[in-house]
Design a protein around this motif. Structure first.
Motif, short mmCIF file in Angstrom:
data_model
loop_
_atom_site.label_atom_id
_atom_site.label_comp_id
_atom_site.label_asym_id
_atom_site.label_seq_id
_atom_site.Cartn_x
_atom_site.Cartn_y
_atom_site.Cartn_z
N ASP A 125 73.51 14.92 37.99
CA ASP A 125 74.14 15.78 36.99
C ASP A 125 74.83 14.94 35.92
N TRP A 126 74.61 15.33 34.66
CA TRP A 126 75.38 14.81 33.54
C TRP A 126 76.37 15.91 33.20
N ILE A 127 77.64 15.60 33.11
CA ILE A 127 78.65 16.62 32.81
C ILE A 127 79.51 16.17 31.64
N GLY A 128 80.28 17.13 31.09
CA GLY A 128 81.26 16.79 30.07
C GLY A 128 80.81 16.98 28.63
N PHE A 129 79.72 17.72 28.41
CA PHE A 129 79.31 18.00 27.04
C PHE A 129 80.33 18.93 26.38
N ASN A 130 80.29 19.02 25.04
CA ASN A 130 81.28 19.84 24.32
C ASN A 130 80.79 21.26 24.07
N GLY A 131 79.77 21.68 24.77
CA GLY A 131 79.24 23.04 24.65
C GLY A 131 78.05 23.19 25.57
N PRO A 132 77.50 24.40 25.66
CA PRO A 132 76.29 24.61 26.47
C PRO A 132 75.17 23.68 25.99
#
Length: 146
Positions: free
Chosen positions: A48-55
């Motif tokens: 999993d890559w997490i921490g984006f600033n939106g969907p």
């Protein structure tokens, strides 16, 4: 074959060029990467890559399948697909802000679609569609490559 579920709705998917990996962009601001089951039938756990600033609205593999780009909100993240270090950290690309004089708020438009350049001569060029009807070109070999 049902893959391990994402924690939120899946908004986009992309298979790597050789079909060995599948990436999904999700409503919860994450990307999940799965590998196909090995010959033995076992599957490499999802990453999993997490921490984006939106969907996450788009995911795209480069032609070699080594790099995965994902866009969410106003940013694009480019990294080795399995997060394995290749000598360089992930590249974060942001588009230029739209000046207030041109009707903007000085912020980057939202990004929605991605496409890698198929040419070997320009293999690190990545195009992103914007919410303002434009297309941004990024040089994914450098951070903030707009």
């Amino acid at each position: 074959d049902l893959l391990e579920r994402c924690a939120a709705a899946v908004l986009c998917v992309a298979a790597s060029p050789d079909g060995s990996l599948l990436a999904a962009g999700c409503l919860d601001k994450s990307v999940r990467v799965w590998s196909r089951p090995a010959v033995s039938g076992s599957r490499v756990p999802a990453l999993d890559w997490i921490g984006f600033n939106g969907p996450v609205t788009a995911v795209a593999w480069n032609a070699s399948g080594e790099l995965l780009a994902a866009c969410a909100g106003t940013a694009v993240l480019v990294a080795n697909a399995l997060g394995e270090p290749k000598g360089k950290p992930p590249v974060l690309c942001r588009g230029p802000g739209v000046p207030e004089a041109e009707g903007g708020a000085g912020t980057c438009p939202r990004l929605s679609r991605l496409a890698w350049c198929p040419s070997k001569d320009h293999a690190m060029l990545l195009a992103a569609a914007t919410s303002h009807g434009g297309v941004l070109l990024f040089d994914a070999s450098v951070a903030d490559g707009a």
